[in-house]
Design a protein around this motif. Sequence first.
Motif, mmCIF file in Angstrom:
data_model
loop_
_atom_site.group_PDB
_atom_site.id
_atom_site.type_symbol
_atom_site.label_atom_id
_atom_site.label_comp_id
_atom_site.label_asym_id
_atom_site.label_seq_id
_atom_site.Cartn_x
_atom_site.Cartn_y
_atom_site.Cartn_z
ATOM 1 N N PHE A 49 0.813 -1.214 0.000
ATOM 2 C CA PHE A 49 0.000 0.000 0.000
ATOM 3 C C PHE A 49 0.851 1.270 0.000
ATOM 4 N N ILE A 50 2.026 1.201 0.576
ATOM 5 C CA ILE A 50 2.936 2.351 0.502
ATOM 6 C C ILE A 50 3.318 2.594 -0.956
ATOM 7 N N ARG A 51 3.676 1.510 -1.646
ATOM 8 C CA ARG A 51 4.054 1.652 -3.057
ATOM 9 C C ARG A 51 2.865 2.074 -3.912
ATOM 10 N N ALA A 52 1.709 1.520 -3.619
ATOM 11 C CA ALA A 52 0.517 1.887 -4.380
ATOM 12 C C ALA A 52 0.217 3.374 -4.210
ATOM 13 N N TYR A 53 0.316 3.867 -2.996
ATOM 14 C CA TYR A 53 0.065 5.284 -2.743
ATOM 15 C C TYR A 53 1.101 6.154 -3.460
ATOM 16 N N ARG A 54 2.346 5.724 -3.361
ATOM 17 C CA ARG A 54 3.442 6.483 -3.972
ATOM 18 C C ARG A 54 3.311 6.524 -5.502
ATOM 19 N N TYR A 55 2.863 5.412 -6.090
ATOM 20 C CA TYR A 55 2.844 5.304 -7.550
ATOM 21 C C TYR A 55 1.435 5.282 -8.150
ATOM 22 N N ILE A 56 0.438 5.752 -7.411
ATOM 23 C CA ILE A 56 -0.937 5.735 -7.913
ATOM 24 C C ILE A 56 -1.054 6.508 -9.228
ATOM 25 N N SER A 57 -0.219 7.497 -9.414
ATOM 26 C CA SER A 57 -0.275 8.277 -10.654
ATOM 27 C C SER A 57 0.168 7.456 -11.865
ATOM 28 N N THR A 58 0.855 6.336 -11.629
ATOM 29 C CA THR A 58 1.281 5.478 -12.741
ATOM 30 C C THR A 58 0.218 4.440 -13.097
ATOM 31 N N PHE A 59 -0.823 4.323 -12.273
ATOM 32 C CA PHE A 59 -1.900 3.372 -12.552
ATOM 33 C C PHE A 59 -2.633 3.835 -13.796
ATOM 34 N N ARG A 60 -2.601 3.003 -14.835
ATOM 35 C CA ARG A 60 -3.168 3.390 -16.125
ATOM 36 C C ARG A 60 -4.602 2.931 -16.314
ATOM 37 N N GLY A 61 -5.118 2.124 -15.420
ATOM 38 C CA GLY A 61 -6.486 1.658 -15.548
ATOM 39 C C GLY A 61 -6.666 0.543 -16.561
ATOM 40 N N GLU A 62 -5.568 -0.077 -16.987
ATOM 41 C CA GLU A 62 -5.666 -1.179 -17.944
ATOM 42 C C GLU A 62 -6.176 -2.444 -17.272
ATOM 43 N N SER A 63 -6.072 -2.511 -15.977
ATOM 44 C CA SER A 63 -6.616 -3.612 -15.184
ATOM 45 C C SER A 63 -7.397 -2.976 -14.046
ATOM 46 N N SER A 64 -8.047 -3.812 -13.256
ATOM 47 C CA SER A 64 -8.749 -3.268 -12.103
ATOM 48 C C SER A 64 -7.725 -2.838 -11.052
ATOM 49 N N LEU A 65 -8.135 -1.969 -10.164
ATOM 50 C CA LEU A 65 -7.266 -1.530 -9.071
ATOM 51 C C LEU A 65 -6.863 -2.737 -8.227
ATOM 52 N N ARG A 66 -7.787 -3.642 -8.018
ATOM 53 C CA ARG A 66 -7.541 -4.858 -7.250
ATOM 54 C C ARG A 66 -6.410 -5.678 -7.883
ATOM 55 N N THR A 67 -6.478 -5.871 -9.183
ATOM 56 C CA THR A 67 -5.449 -6.628 -9.890
ATOM 57 C C THR A 67 -4.103 -5.921 -9.788
ATOM 58 N N TRP A 68 -4.112 -4.600 -9.916
ATOM 59 C CA TRP A 68 -2.889 -3.814 -9.815
ATOM 60 C C TRP A 68 -2.256 -3.990 -8.434
ATOM 61 N N LEU A 69 -3.079 -3.936 -7.384
ATOM 62 C CA LEU A 69 -2.568 -4.113 -6.019
ATOM 63 C C LEU A 69 -2.000 -5.514 -5.821
ATOM 64 N N LEU A 70 -2.688 -6.532 -6.334
ATOM 65 C CA LEU A 70 -2.186 -7.900 -6.203
ATOM 66 C C LEU A 70 -0.879 -8.090 -6.975
ATOM 67 N N LYS A 71 -0.734 -7.382 -8.082
ATOM 68 C CA LYS A 71 0.513 -7.482 -8.844
ATOM 69 C C LYS A 71 1.664 -6.832 -8.063
ATOM 70 N N ILE A 72 1.404 -5.703 -7.444
ATOM 71 C CA ILE A 72 2.426 -5.076 -6.597
ATOM 72 C C ILE A 72 2.808 -6.042 -5.478
ATOM 73 N N ALA A 73 1.802 -6.628 -4.844
ATOM 74 C CA ALA A 73 2.054 -7.576 -3.754
ATOM 75 C C ALA A 73 2.876 -8.761 -4.251
ATOM 76 N N ARG A 74 2.533 -9.285 -5.406
ATOM 77 C CA ARG A 74 3.251 -10.429 -5.969
ATOM 78 C C ARG A 74 4.723 -10.075 -6.204
#
Length: 179
Positions: A49-74
């Motif tokens: 969640f720290i990384r997600a908050y820091r890089y939320i501006s890079t989220f392009r919306g090509e996947s769901s937010l949930r998928t993006w978070l799970l990918k960061i976690a992975r």
Amino acid sequence: MEEYLRHTAGLDVLDFRGIMEAHGQEVWNYIYLLTGKSDAADDLSQETFIRAYRYISTFRGESSLRTWLLKIARNLVYDYRKKNWFRRVILMERVFGGRKGRSAEEEYFSLQLTDEIWTVVAGLPLKMREVLLLDAVHELSQKEIAEMLNISVGTVKSRIHRARAKVSKQLQKEGIPYE
């Protein structure tokens, strides 16, 4: 989609808290299933969640937010694994709410069967276990799994099929009733 992306650009701490509340337990569970360690799941979930908050501006919306978070976690889990060289995965503790009308004996046998199934799943190779968990536990689509793992949808289908077949075969071999 563009409206959502504009929203993430102006995300404040309170908005992000809502994202954490909505997806935090799922991220923690996913990390725990991959690492088998609650302390690692705590630390890596927080880092996710720290990384997600820091890089939320890079989220392009090509996947769901949930998928993006799970990918960061992975990605964090794989970094963790490289650094710590751990080899065994112990599956998460499950909390079962007793259903009314079930006897203690029925509840016991249900829990035993669940433990046996999770033990078999834990013995799968990581690639099979991961797609099976993303499919069955996290209910991601095959397309989302493929994007998250950077593999083809065909590879996802193949791994899920082989994982299910392997679990079924092992349960039959052990004489465990499973449909």
